[in-house]
Design a protein around this motif. Structure first.
Motif, PDB file in Angstrom:
ATOM      1  N   SER A  57      -0.033  -2.832  -1.553  1.00 53.61           N
ATOM      2  CA  SER A  57       0.282  -1.941  -2.341  1.00 53.61           C
ATOM      3  C   SER A  57       1.725  -1.514  -2.631  1.00 53.61           C
ATOM      4  O   SER A  57       2.286  -0.768  -3.468  1.00 53.61           O
ATOM      5  N   GLY A  58       2.481  -1.989  -1.807  1.00 57.02           N
ATOM      6  CA  GLY A  58       4.021  -2.308  -1.981  1.00 57.02           C
ATOM      7  C   GLY A  58       4.757  -0.563  -1.431  1.00 57.02           C
ATOM      8  O   GLY A  58       5.796  -0.282  -1.808  1.00 57.02           O
ATOM      9  N   ASP A 101       3.645   8.398  -4.336  1.00 55.96           N
ATOM     10  CA  ASP A 101       3.762   7.043  -3.684  1.00 55.96           C
ATOM     11  C   ASP A 101       2.353   6.589  -3.763  1.00 55.96           C
ATOM     12  O   ASP A 101       2.124   5.633  -3.767  1.00 55.96           O
ATOM     13  N   GLN A 108       1.507   5.317  -7.105  1.00 58.89           N
ATOM     14  CA  GLN A 108       2.530   4.116  -7.424  1.00 58.89           C
ATOM     15  C   GLN A 108       1.524   3.032  -6.767  1.00 58.89           C
ATOM     16  O   GLN A 108       1.527   1.686  -7.101  1.00 58.89           O
ATOM     17  N   GLY A 109       1.072   3.204  -5.303  1.00 54.43           N
ATOM     18  CA  GLY A 109       0.652   1.901  -4.689  1.00 54.43           C
ATOM     19  C   GLY A 109      -0.572   1.692  -5.388  1.00 54.43           C
ATOM     20  O   GLY A 109      -1.056   0.398  -5.369  1.00 54.43           O
ATOM     21  N   ASN A 160       0.443  -0.426  -8.483  1.00 55.88           N
ATOM     22  CA  ASN A 160       0.873  -1.800  -7.786  1.00 55.88           C
ATOM     23  C   ASN A 160      -0.354  -2.678  -7.654  1.00 55.88           C
ATOM     24  O   ASN A 160      -0.139  -3.889  -7.707  1.00 55.88           O
ATOM     25  N   ARG A 161      -1.316  -2.084  -6.826  1.00 59.73           N
ATOM     26  CA  ARG A 161      -2.539  -2.795  -6.595  1.00 59.73           C
ATOM     27  C   ARG A 161      -3.007  -3.398  -7.888  1.00 59.73           C
ATOM     28  O   ARG A 161      -3.761  -4.449  -7.935  1.00 59.73           O
ATOM     29  N   ARG A 175      -2.094  -3.825 -10.879  1.00 58.65           N
ATOM     30  CA  ARG A 175      -1.396  -4.731 -11.615  1.00 58.65           C
ATOM     31  C   ARG A 175      -1.472  -6.242 -10.933  1.00 58.65           C
ATOM     32  O   ARG A 175      -1.826  -7.077 -11.623  1.00 58.65           O
ATOM     33  N   ASP A 176      -1.299  -6.224  -9.763  1.00 56.94           N
ATOM     34  CA  ASP A 176      -1.274  -7.279  -8.788  1.00 56.94           C
ATOM     35  C   ASP A 176      -2.573  -7.780  -8.921  1.00 56.94           C
ATOM     36  O   ASP A 176      -2.914  -9.374  -9.055  1.00 56.94           O
TER      37      ASP A 176
END
Length: 75
Positions: free
Chosen positions: A42-43, A53, A56-57, A60-61, A63-64
């Motif tokens: 998740s970053g 946060d 955002q996690g 991030n997950r 997109r990755d």
């Protein structure tokens, strides 16, 4: 209708997969939902302190996961 909808999920947690399937089944009635789950970081810290946060996690997950599994229609 009656097609297939492939959804990339940036998590291997069963409740997230189940919720995603439920959401897409309601949005795409008459279609078969095929979740493709993949574990990605998740970053963010494991225990985020703020809601931003957490969001955002999730971003991030997502997109990755889509980068790693581009065969999905949604991510």
């Amino acid at each position: 209708m009656g097609g297939e909808v492939k959804v990339i999920i940036g998590s291997i947690k069963e409740f997230k997969i189940d919720f995603t399937k439920l959401f897409f089944a309601k949005e795409f009635l008459g279609n078969s939902i095929f979740p493709i789950s993949i574990e990605v970081p998740s970053g963010i810290p494991d225990q985020p302190l703020f809601m931003r946060d957490t969001f955002q996690g999730a971003i991030n997950r997502s997109r990755d996961a889509v980068k790693r599994k581009p065969e999905g229609q949604f991510g």
